[in-house]
Design a protein around this motif. Structure first.
Motif, PDB file in Angstrom:
ATOM      1  N   ARG A   1       0.821  -1.215   0.000  1.00  0.00           N
ATOM      2  CA  ARG A   1       0.000   0.000   0.000  1.00  0.00           C
ATOM      3  C   ARG A   1       0.853   1.262   0.000  1.00  0.00           C
ATOM      4  NH1 ARG A   1      -5.133   0.343   0.581  1.00  0.00           N
ATOM      5  NH2 ARG A   1      -5.282  -1.798   1.397  1.00  0.00           N
ATOM      6  N   ASP A   2       2.002   1.234   0.664  1.00  0.00           N
ATOM      7  CA  ASP A   2       2.890   2.401   0.703  1.00  0.00           C
ATOM      8  C   ASP A   2       3.995   2.337  -0.349  1.00  0.00           C
ATOM      9  OD1 ASP A   2       1.495   3.492   2.880  1.00  0.00           O
ATOM     10  OD2 ASP A   2       2.646   2.281   4.308  1.00  0.00           O
ATOM     11  N   GLY A   3       3.880   1.396  -1.263  1.00  0.00           N
ATOM     12  CA  GLY A   3       4.867   1.259  -2.325  1.00  0.00           C
ATOM     13  C   GLY A   3       5.403  -0.156  -2.397  1.00  0.00           C
ATOM     14  N   ALA A   4       5.627  -0.632  -3.614  1.00  0.00           N
ATOM     15  CA  ALA A   4       6.100  -1.992  -3.814  1.00  0.00           C
ATOM     16  C   ALA A   4       7.521  -2.156  -3.293  1.00  0.00           C
ATOM     17  CB  ALA A   4       6.039  -2.359  -5.294  1.00  0.00           C
ATOM     18  N   ALA A   5       7.780  -3.291  -2.657  1.00  0.00           N
ATOM     19  CA  ALA A   5       9.113  -3.594  -2.141  1.00  0.00           C
ATOM     20  C   ALA A   5       9.254  -5.105  -2.029  1.00  0.00           C
ATOM     21  CB  ALA A   5       9.341  -2.945  -0.767  1.00  0.00           C
ATOM     22  N   ALA A   6      10.467  -5.591  -2.254  1.00  0.00           N
ATOM     23  CA  ALA A   6      10.748  -7.018  -2.119  1.00  0.00           C
ATOM     24  C   ALA A   6      12.241  -7.181  -1.885  1.00  0.00           C
ATOM     25  CB  ALA A   6      10.316  -7.776  -3.374  1.00  0.00           C
ATOM     26  N   HIS A   7      12.605  -8.105  -1.030  1.00  0.00           N
ATOM     27  CA  HIS A   7      14.023  -8.338  -0.751  1.00  0.00           C
ATOM     28  C   HIS A   7      14.725  -8.801  -2.025  1.00  0.00           C
ATOM     29  CE1 HIS A   7      17.678  -9.373   1.218  1.00  0.00           C
ATOM     30  NE2 HIS A   7      17.556 -10.655   0.986  1.00  0.00           N
ATOM     31  N   LEU A   8      15.767  -8.047  -2.421  1.00  0.00           N
ATOM     32  CA  LEU A   8      16.500  -8.297  -3.664  1.00  0.00           C
ATOM     33  C   LEU A   8      15.579  -8.270  -4.882  1.00  0.00           C
ATOM     34  CD1 LEU A   8      18.892 -11.132  -2.436  1.00  0.00           C
ATOM     35  CD2 LEU A   8      19.483  -8.739  -2.861  1.00  0.00           C
ATOM     36  N   GLY A   9      14.420  -7.629  -4.715  1.00  0.00           N
ATOM     37  CA  GLY A   9      13.451  -7.549  -5.807  1.00  0.00           C
ATOM     38  C   GLY A   9      12.658  -8.816  -6.015  1.00  0.00           C
ATOM     39  N   MET A  10      12.790  -9.793  -5.086  1.00  0.00           N
ATOM     40  CA  MET A  10      12.202 -11.108  -5.341  1.00  0.00           C
ATOM     41  C   MET A  10      11.279 -11.638  -4.256  1.00  0.00           C
ATOM     42  SD  MET A  10      15.354 -13.218  -7.121  1.00  0.00           S
ATOM     43  CE  MET A  10      16.721 -12.524  -6.191  1.00  0.00           C
ATOM     44  N   ALA A  11      11.567 -11.401  -2.975  1.00  0.00           N
ATOM     45  CA  ALA A  11      10.845 -12.081  -1.889  1.00  0.00           C
ATOM     46  C   ALA A  11      10.146 -11.078  -0.981  1.00  0.00           C
ATOM     47  CB  ALA A  11      11.808 -12.940  -1.076  1.00  0.00           C
ATOM     48  N   VAL A  12       8.899 -11.408  -0.584  1.00  0.00           N
ATOM     49  CA  VAL A  12       8.067 -10.521   0.230  1.00  0.00           C
ATOM     50  C   VAL A  12       7.663 -11.245   1.511  1.00  0.00           C
ATOM     51  CG1 VAL A  12       5.967  -9.108   0.286  1.00  0.00           C
ATOM     52  CG2 VAL A  12       7.173  -9.459  -1.883  1.00  0.00           C
ATOM     53  N   PRO A  13       7.841 -10.626   2.685  1.00  0.00           N
ATOM     54  CA  PRO A  13       7.433 -11.270   3.946  1.00  0.00           C
ATOM     55  C   PRO A  13       5.938 -11.589   3.939  1.00  0.00           C
ATOM     56  CG  PRO A  13       8.762  -9.307   4.369  1.00  0.00           C
ATOM     57  CD  PRO A  13       8.450  -9.298   2.913  1.00  0.00           C
TER      58      PRO A  13
END
Length: 465
Positions: free
Chosen positions: A358-370
């Motif tokens: 909701r506050d902006g897309a993010a992913a660890h190394l661009g790949m993994a999301v908690p």
């Protein structure tokens, strides 16, 4: 005990093909593609002049270097042929499910599987989900009053209709981004009049393109070391460009660009309209040797007044001027923040990915999301490049996904990135981006840095069960 986990790959562009090739020996991949063939953005974007904006020899996989490129900067048909060839050579055709759009992916916590639903109501389960939807899949269509009333064809650069003949017609092009700087020069000599509507100017650098000779093709076909050497040299050049700090360029670089603009655009009035308001280096620099030349043609007008409305016979700007047109071309890009939409993705406890972002897309190394176990994105947030080959980035991600697949094959049920690890990566990306901006797209480092950081799957970064 080793098994071959079912891996569902969504998308059959560069990202999906790379992931499927990487895991085909250790997993049991199925590739779900909503289109009628492989190719992704290179299948959809068939507009006049469509081509990659980096040299061709960086725009292929390292495990399948291409030597058939017709030009230094490969045109769209070359790239699409390459992706089709890779699909066939690596035996992916039987694993493809074309015309299959995944509308929902829902994680089943009790069984540690992803349950997928398609637009036709079919269902599929997989131990691992690889979303290779890309960043350029959903075209942006501007909300301009009256657009539906226009009497002629309205084309989007990403949904081109080859049956619409532009020859001898008055064409209005809305937008001056990466697709527009390819379309306008490609059609300028064929149309009766061309009106280009610019919201903001961009910095451009020349595109040293040329057609490859028979000698070039012979060398690259028969001397593999020549092919690899050329790729290594190009990689070094773009690594140096990518290593430049994010932010305004130096005074010397700005003066050089200004001199280039003066040489290419002698008319002071046109030059003033083409001079960007933002600092060189703070936004993407476009590549073209024909854009300025096309805008200098007597039957081409560059309009900087904002578009107010579309009438049945043309485009009206806020200054009251009506610009007649027979065809409107929307070169307005993509909704690059969405990544996986319109697919809905639900992780643990039914939490939707769009809520997580909701506050902006993010992913660890661009790949993994908690909160989304066994889900890996390809070409996700922070994996686009200011300078370099996104194909290299995609390959790095495919190798990382393979390491995750091997852990699942070895008996691990779930892999979920730790919240503190993902938050630390997001904070790093914010710190390394230009101050005052939210960057959900670009990798702020070099290709080699990303390769180093994704080379080893760090088990301590993940919760494993």
């Amino acid at each position: 005990m080793t098994t071959r986990p079912k891996v569902a790959v969504i998308g059959a562009g560069f990202g999906g093909i790379a992931a499927a090739v990487a895991v085909r020996d250790d997993g049991d991949p199925v590739v779900l593609e909503r289109g009628s063939d492989v190719g992704g953005v290179w299948r959809e974007n068939s507009y006049p002049g469509a081509a990659c904006d980096i040299p061709s020899h960086l725009y292929s996989f390292s495990f399948a270097l291409e030597h058939r490129w017709s030009r230094r900067f490969a045109p769209q048909p070359d790239i699409l042929r390459y992706l089709r060839r890779i699909t066939d050579e690596f035996g992916l055709r039987p694993r493809l499910r074309l015309r299959t759009e995944v509308t929902e992916a829902r994680y089943d916590d009790d069984r540690s599987v992803w349950r997928l639903t398609t637009a036709t109501g079919d269902a599929l389960e997989a131990q691992m989900l690889v979303a290779a939807c890309g960043q350029l899949t959903r075209p942006t269509r501007p909300d301009v009053p009256g657009l539906a009333t226009f009497h002629g064809p309205v084309l989007h650069s990403a949904r081109w209709d080859p049956d619409v003949d532009l020859r001898g017609r008055r064409v209005a092009v809305v937008g001056t981004g990466a697709s527009a700087v390819q379309i306008v020069p490609a059609v300028a000599d064929d149309v009766a009049h061309l009106t280009v509507f610019q919201r903001s100017a961009a910095h451009l650098v020349p595109k040293p393109d040329r057609r490859y000779s028979a000698l070039h093709h012979a060398l690259f076909r028969r001397v593999p070391v020549w092919r690899r050497g050329a790729r290594a040299l190009l990689m070094a050049v773009f690594e140096r460009a990518g290593a430049a700090p994010v932010g305004p360029a130096s005074a010397a670089v700005r003066r050089a660009w200004e001199l280039l603009l003066r040489v290419q655009v002698p008319d002071a009035g046109l030059r003033a309209r083409l001079r960007p308001a933002h600092a060189l280096g703070s936004r993407r620099v476009l590549v073209s040797s024909d854009w300025y030349r096309a805008l200098r043609k007597p039957h081409v007008d560059l309009v900087t007044a904002a578009v107010d409305e579309v009438t049945p016979c043309g485009v009206r700007t806020v200054d009251g001027a009506l610009h007649p047109a027979d065809v409107i071309v929307l070169a307005t890009g993509f909704e690059s923040d969405v990544f996986v939409t319109p697919m809905k993705v639900f992780g643990r406890d039914g939490r939707e990915l769009s809520d997580e972002w909701r506050d902006g897309a993010a992913a660890h190394l661009g790949m993994a999301v908690p909160g989304f176990p066994n889900l890996f994105l390809v070409h996700g947030p922070h994996t686009a490049l200011r300078a370099g080959s996104v194909v290299h980035m995609i390959e790095c991600q495919a190798r990382y996904v393979l390491q995750a697949v091997r852990r699942i094959a070895g008996g691990t049920h779930t892999l979920e990135v730790r919240r503190e690890v993902a938050d630390a990566f997001a904070a790093e990306m914010a710190e390394r981006s230009e101050p005052g901006t939210r960057n959900a797209h670009e990798w702020p480092g070099t290709m080699r840095e990303y390769e180093r950081r994704t080379a080893r799957f760090a088990d301590t970064d993940f919760l494993a069960t």
